[in-house]
Design a protein around this motif. Structure first.
Motif, PDB file in Angstrom:
ATOM      1  N   PRO A   1      -8.024  -7.404   7.917  1.00  0.00           N
ATOM      2  CA  PRO A   1      -9.584  -7.660   7.524  1.00  0.00           C
ATOM      3  C   PRO A   1     -10.268  -6.481   7.983  1.00  0.00           C
ATOM      4  O   PRO A   1     -10.263  -5.751   9.034  1.00  0.00           O
ATOM      5  N   GLY A   2     -11.216  -5.992   7.172  1.00  0.00           N
ATOM      6  CA  GLY A   2     -12.061  -4.681   7.229  1.00  0.00           C
ATOM      7  C   GLY A   2     -11.245  -3.427   6.905  1.00  0.00           C
ATOM      8  O   GLY A   2     -11.783  -2.226   6.859  1.00  0.00           O
ATOM      9  N   GLY A   3      -9.911  -3.711   6.185  1.00  0.00           N
ATOM     10  CA  GLY A   3      -9.361  -2.762   5.771  1.00  0.00           C
ATOM     11  C   GLY A   3      -9.698  -2.059   4.336  1.00  0.00           C
ATOM     12  O   GLY A   3      -8.670  -1.492   3.677  1.00  0.00           O
ATOM     13  N   TYR A   4     -10.782  -2.169   3.988  1.00  0.00           N
ATOM     14  CA  TYR A   4     -11.199  -1.184   2.780  1.00  0.00           C
ATOM     15  C   TYR A   4     -12.350  -0.305   3.205  1.00  0.00           C
ATOM     16  O   TYR A   4     -12.989  -0.411   4.149  1.00  0.00           O
ATOM     17  N   ASP A   5     -12.334   0.773   2.329  1.00  0.00           N
ATOM     18  CA  ASP A   5     -13.255   1.702   2.472  1.00  0.00           C
ATOM     19  C   ASP A   5     -13.939   2.125   1.041  1.00  0.00           C
ATOM     20  O   ASP A   5     -13.386   1.632  -0.011  1.00  0.00           O
ATOM     21  N   ALA A   6     -14.737   3.101   1.106  1.00  0.00           N
ATOM     22  CA  ALA A   6     -15.286   3.577  -0.070  1.00  0.00           C
ATOM     23  C   ALA A   6     -14.960   5.035  -0.250  1.00  0.00           C
ATOM     24  O   ALA A   6     -15.128   5.908   0.401  1.00  0.00           O
ATOM     25  N   ALA A   7     -14.155   5.288  -1.200  1.00  0.00           N
ATOM     26  CA  ALA A   7     -13.526   6.571  -1.714  1.00  0.00           C
ATOM     27  C   ALA A   7     -14.725   7.616  -1.950  1.00  0.00           C
ATOM     28  O   ALA A   7     -15.691   7.141  -2.625  1.00  0.00           O
ATOM     29  N   GLY A   8     -14.414   8.819  -1.961  1.00  0.00           N
ATOM     30  CA  GLY A   8     -15.268   9.946  -2.638  1.00  0.00           C
ATOM     31  C   GLY A   8     -16.167  10.180  -1.578  1.00  0.00           C
ATOM     32  O   GLY A   8     -16.787  11.727  -1.928  1.00  0.00           O
ATOM     33  N   GLY A   9     -16.571   9.719  -0.649  1.00  0.00           N
ATOM     34  CA  GLY A   9     -17.412  10.112   0.286  1.00  0.00           C
ATOM     35  C   GLY A   9     -18.976  10.623  -0.224  1.00  0.00           C
ATOM     36  O   GLY A   9     -19.690  10.935   0.621  1.00  0.00           O
ATOM     37  N   HIS A  10     -19.379   9.725  -1.198  1.00  0.00           N
ATOM     38  CA  HIS A  10     -20.882   9.991  -1.727  1.00  0.00           C
ATOM     39  C   HIS A  10     -21.221   8.555  -2.141  1.00  0.00           C
ATOM     40  O   HIS A  10     -21.781   8.241  -3.070  1.00  0.00           O
ATOM     41  N   GLY A  11     -21.114   7.579  -1.235  1.00  0.00           N
ATOM     42  CA  GLY A  11     -21.802   6.205  -1.334  1.00  0.00           C
ATOM     43  C   GLY A  11     -20.498   5.379  -1.512  1.00  0.00           C
ATOM     44  O   GLY A  11     -19.554   5.589  -1.543  1.00  0.00           O
ATOM     45  N   GLY A  12     -20.850   4.329  -2.420  1.00  0.00           N
ATOM     46  CA  GLY A  12     -19.762   3.253  -2.689  1.00  0.00           C
ATOM     47  C   GLY A  12     -20.045   1.710  -2.014  1.00  0.00           C
ATOM     48  O   GLY A  12     -19.605   0.930  -2.655  1.00  0.00           O
TER      49      GLY A  12
ATOM     50  N   ALA B   1     -16.892  -7.787  -3.061  1.00  0.00           N
ATOM     51  CA  ALA B   1     -17.597  -8.463  -1.808  1.00  0.00           C
ATOM     52  C   ALA B   1     -16.377  -8.678  -0.762  1.00  0.00           C
ATOM     53  O   ALA B   1     -15.501  -9.618  -0.947  1.00  0.00           O
ATOM     54  N   GLN B   2     -16.340  -7.751   0.281  1.00  0.00           N
ATOM     55  CA  GLN B   2     -15.157  -7.922   1.095  1.00  0.00           C
ATOM     56  C   GLN B   2     -15.674  -7.714   2.546  1.00  0.00           C
ATOM     57  O   GLN B   2     -16.158  -6.629   2.902  1.00  0.00           O
ATOM     58  N   ASP B   3     -15.288  -8.417   3.632  1.00  0.00           N
ATOM     59  CA  ASP B   3     -15.671  -8.082   4.874  1.00  0.00           C
ATOM     60  C   ASP B   3     -17.303  -7.825   5.157  1.00  0.00           C
ATOM     61  O   ASP B   3     -17.861  -7.225   5.876  1.00  0.00           O
ATOM     62  N   GLN B   4     -17.973  -8.674   4.257  1.00  0.00           N
ATOM     63  CA  GLN B   4     -19.524  -8.691   4.557  1.00  0.00           C
ATOM     64  C   GLN B   4     -20.184  -7.406   3.933  1.00  0.00           C
ATOM     65  O   GLN B   4     -21.419  -7.136   3.942  1.00  0.00           O
ATOM     66  N   ARG B   5     -19.091  -6.493   3.160  1.00  0.00           N
ATOM     67  CA  ARG B   5     -19.925  -5.570   2.586  1.00  0.00           C
ATOM     68  C   ARG B   5     -19.541  -5.586   0.981  1.00  0.00           C
ATOM     69  O   ARG B   5     -18.722  -6.559   0.723  1.00  0.00           O
ATOM     70  N   VAL B   6     -20.528  -5.026   0.170  1.00  0.00           N
ATOM     71  CA  VAL B   6     -20.413  -5.106  -1.139  1.00  0.00           C
ATOM     72  C   VAL B   6     -20.079  -3.638  -1.664  1.00  0.00           C
ATOM     73  O   VAL B   6     -21.015  -2.701  -1.570  1.00  0.00           O
ATOM     74  N   TYR B   7     -18.873  -3.497  -2.214  1.00  0.00           N
ATOM     75  CA  TYR B   7     -18.268  -2.167  -2.711  1.00  0.00           C
ATOM     76  C   TYR B   7     -18.575  -2.046  -4.360  1.00  0.00           C
ATOM     77  O   TYR B   7     -18.402  -3.053  -4.983  1.00  0.00           O
ATOM     78  N   ALA B   8     -18.883  -0.811  -4.797  1.00  0.00           N
ATOM     79  CA  ALA B   8     -18.833  -0.477  -6.099  1.00  0.00           C
ATOM     80  C   ALA B   8     -17.243  -0.610  -6.618  1.00  0.00           C
ATOM     81  O   ALA B   8     -16.411   0.092  -5.826  1.00  0.00           O
ATOM     82  N   ALA B   9     -16.862  -1.047  -7.576  1.00  0.00           N
ATOM     83  CA  ALA B   9     -15.673  -1.242  -7.958  1.00  0.00           C
ATOM     84  C   ALA B   9     -14.863   0.366  -8.212  1.00  0.00           C
ATOM     85  O   ALA B   9     -13.879   0.388  -7.943  1.00  0.00           O
ATOM     86  N   ARG B  10     -15.886   1.425  -8.681  1.00  0.00           N
ATOM     87  CA  ARG B  10     -15.477   2.506  -8.876  1.00  0.00           C
ATOM     88  C   ARG B  10     -14.733   3.305  -7.586  1.00  0.00           C
ATOM     89  O   ARG B  10     -13.877   3.964  -7.469  1.00  0.00           O
ATOM     90  N   GLU B  11     -15.558   2.655  -6.282  1.00  0.00           N
ATOM     91  CA  GLU B  11     -15.180   3.457  -5.295  1.00  0.00           C
ATOM     92  C   GLU B  11     -14.285   2.735  -4.149  1.00  0.00           C
ATOM     93  O   GLU B  11     -13.530   3.282  -3.282  1.00  0.00           O
ATOM     94  N   VAL B  12     -14.257   1.279  -4.313  1.00  0.00           N
ATOM     95  CA  VAL B  12     -13.469   0.645  -3.243  1.00  0.00           C
ATOM     96  C   VAL B  12     -12.161   0.864  -3.081  1.00  0.00           C
ATOM     97  O   VAL B  12     -11.297   0.899  -4.302  1.00  0.00           O
ATOM     98  N   VAL B  13     -11.522   1.093  -2.113  1.00  0.00           N
ATOM     99  CA  VAL B  13     -10.166   1.276  -1.930  1.00  0.00           C
ATOM    100  C   VAL B  13      -9.539   0.675  -0.649  1.00  0.00           C
ATOM    101  O   VAL B  13     -10.314   0.601   0.434  1.00  0.00           O
ATOM    102  N   LYS B  14      -8.345   0.010  -0.658  1.00  0.00           N
ATOM    103  CA  LYS B  14      -7.560  -0.480   0.438  1.00  0.00           C
ATOM    104  C   LYS B  14      -7.035   0.672   1.194  1.00  0.00           C
ATOM    105  O   LYS B  14      -6.203   1.483   0.656  1.00  0.00           O
ATOM    106  N   VAL B  15      -7.431   0.627   2.583  1.00  0.00           N
ATOM    107  CA  VAL B  15      -6.753   1.693   3.374  1.00  0.00           C
ATOM    108  C   VAL B  15      -5.883   0.939   4.488  1.00  0.00           C
ATOM    109  O   VAL B  15      -5.127   2.035   5.116  1.00  0.00           O
ATOM    110  N   ASP B  16      -5.938  -0.253   4.514  1.00  0.00           N
ATOM    111  CA  ASP B  16      -5.134  -1.038   5.517  1.00  0.00           C
ATOM    112  C   ASP B  16      -4.944  -2.534   5.408  1.00  0.00           C
ATOM    113  O   ASP B  16      -5.817  -3.069   4.859  1.00  0.00           O
ATOM    114  N   ALA B  17      -3.900  -3.184   5.856  1.00  0.00           N
ATOM    115  CA  ALA B  17      -3.590  -4.397   5.614  1.00  0.00           C
ATOM    116  C   ALA B  17      -4.247  -5.289   6.816  1.00  0.00           C
ATOM    117  O   ALA B  17      -3.535  -5.712   7.567  1.00  0.00           O
TER     118      ALA B  17
END
Length: 541
Positions: free
Chosen positions: A327-338, A309-325
């Motif tokens: 707040p809001g610097g997380y994304d879902a990898a893989g392009g197919h949900g997350g 649970a990060q920045d009011q989004r809930v990510y699957a552990a499989r897909e979550v990745v940090k992309v920037d340092a």
């Protein structure tokens, strides 16, 4: 109705439990006759920043009425009368008169109330001011204070005491859940009780005293978290860790922890107490998410595996990745949900998607399903003790190699030029009887760019190493199976490494060819057969 019982587990290198340095206030500096903190023009700083601290005794204070907001006085006719009035000398009277004209509220502050924002009055033992964590630049551990909290108790207390939600209500954790506190590879340690930095706790500040948990620590984390989740006194778990590292640990938990209870991970991009620190909101959102029950199926089992649970989004552990340092610097990898849903927004906790991949109580790699021994590089390797707990020495070593275009040395595509992979093949088994490789190649299919690289990785596979191919970066495609390699789906190299480590605990190393440069047809068939269960897991986890 009983509140949900949530275990807070404090993990390593966690910014979310890290506070800015306690800098001596100007009130203390003036009292001690020390130079004051100044602004850029050289004048004394406008305010002392206030730090959460405890009162030692009750104290009566007068609070200026209508001072909580610049528009309060504009609506003063809507308010009950104040408690009384002060004159210019600060003397109190219950009613206004010609001298007593300043309206005030009269209140007794008590130590039992909890933390209060107050100026920091601490000085160093030699009478000088504190300006950083240590007594001097690059001070050793014994001359440095620890900025990390030892567990989650202070973090939760500050959230409850100092934080408010959008409706102005505090106690955003304790109003909704009962919290128990655990330390698993924590960020701070009790050195006076014999705890050692880099062994018992893992900070990253002060920077010169940085330590990260070794590979074997995954066994400790797995065993401890499994015990916590097995407890009848725990309904759910919040795991806090450093923001660049938490994506790997949460995925590992999703693969190995055998539980139907929910696991939620939290990190922070900013120190706790820093301007606009995001950590307290993330924790409060996790509590909201967990207590909402939107994660549960009809039998009350967690449908989602570990989430973040990060920045009011809930990510699957499989897909979550940090992309920037930030707040809001997380994304879902893989392009197919997350991104599975949201928490902490105006709509409350909502679930939008359910992962198709296996996790926790569905995972083929969960701790209870792992064998006691698996094939190693030089014979069977024990991975669990007699009671079924992971052994630290058994955690596999999986290296990540990366290939890119224009990397061959010439037109002959000589695999002997791939000295980094050759060194891994030669050296890894010497200190890790269970080991493997992840190759990050072309996007999206994962094939190495060079023929030489492909050939040396093929040699690695016939030397007993499971090798996973993934595309580079955040690929939206799927790596393709082919040759003696595992196709890494749409995983990043980092997530594929975590999954391969868990797979090796389940299946062990591959059978070795007598001559890895020229395996026989029977040896090829044996390796390909051994790779099938690996591939099945990569396709489903």
């Amino acid at each position: 109705m009983q509140k949900m019982r949530i275990a807070h587990v404090a993990g390593p290198n966690a910014t979310i439990t890290n506070a800015p340095p306690l800098v001596t206030s100007n009130k203390a500096r003036a009292k001690a006759g020390l130079p004051l903190l100044t602004d850029d023009a050289g004048a004394p700083s406008r305010f002392d920043p206030l730090r959460a601290q405890r009162l030692a005794a009750p104290v009566e204070v007068f609070i200026a009425a209508y001072s909580a907001h610049p528009m309060e006085e504009d609506a003063a006719d809507l308010y009950a009368p104040p408690d009384g009035y002060l004159d210019e000398a600060g003397h109190f009277a219950p009613v206004a008169d010609g001298a007593h004209t300043k309206p005030v509220y009269r209140v007794t502050l008590d130590p039992a109330d909890g933390l209060y924002p107050l100026p920091y009055m601490g000085l160093q033992a030699d009478g000088s001011a504190w300006d950083s964590d240590g007594t001097s630049p690059f001070a050793p551990r014994e001359k440095s204070r620890q900025p990390f909290f030892p567990d989650g108790q202070r973090l939760i207390e500050e959230i409850d005491r100092l934080g408010v939600d959008s409706t102005g209500i505090g106690n955003n954790v304790s109003n909704h859940a009962e919290i128990s506190y655990f330390r698993v590879l924590p960020s701070a340690g009790y050195t006076k009780q014999g705890e050692v930095s880099g062994k018992d706790f893992f900070p990253y500040r002060p920077a010169h005293l940085n330590f990260s948990p070794p590979r074997s620590s995954l066994a400790t984390a797995t065993n401890d978290v499994q015990r916590i989740m097995d407890s009848a006194d725990v309904d759910a778990m919040i795991w806090t860790q450093g923001s660049p590292r938490i994506e790997e640990t949460s995925y590992w938990f999703s693969l190995l922890i055998d539980t139907v209870k929910p696991i939620c991970a939290n990190a922070s991009q900013r120190y706790t107490g820093q301007i606009s620190n995001d950590g307290p909101k993330n924790v409060a959102d996790s509590v909201e998410w967990l207590t909402s029950g939107v994660w549960a199926d009809e039998q009350g089992r967690n449908m989602l595996g570990a989430v973040m649970a990060q920045d009011q989004r809930v990510y699957a552990a499989r897909e979550v990745v940090k992309v920037d340092a930030r707040p809001g610097g997380y994304d879902a990898a893989g392009g197919h949900g997350g991104i599975l849903g949201g928490a902490g927004g105006v709509a409350g906790s909502v679930l939008r998607y359910i992962p198709a991949m296996k996790h926790t109580w569905k995972s083929d790699l969960r701790l209870s399903q792992l064998p006691t021994h698996v094939p190693g590089h030089a014979g069977p390797v024990q991975i669990k003790d007699a009671e079924g707990w992971l052994l630290p020495d058994a955690i596999p070593k999986v290296a990540i190699t990366k290939d890119s275009s224009y990397s061959e040395e010439g037109f002959d595509s000589d695999p002997d030029q791939e000295v980094d992979v050759i060194a891994l093949i030669e050296k890894l088994p010497g200190f890790a009887p269970l080991c493997g490789l992840v190759s990050e190649g072309l996007n999206p299919y994962g094939k190495p760019a060079s023929s030489a690289r492909n050939a040396i990785l093929r040699r690695a596979a016939f030397s007993g190493f499971p090798v996973v191919n993934v595309g580079r970066g955040n690929t939206e495609g799927f790596a393709l199976a082919g040759g003696p390699f595992i196709a890494g789906s749409n995983l990043t190299a980092v997530k594929a490494r975590i999954l391969l480590m868990a797979c090796i605990l389940k299946f062990g190393m591959l059978p070795k060819a007598a001559n890895p440069k020229a395996p026989t047809p029977a040896e090829v068939a044996a390796v390909m057969a051994a790779l099938k269960p690996f591939q099945q897991v990569f396709d489903t986890h």
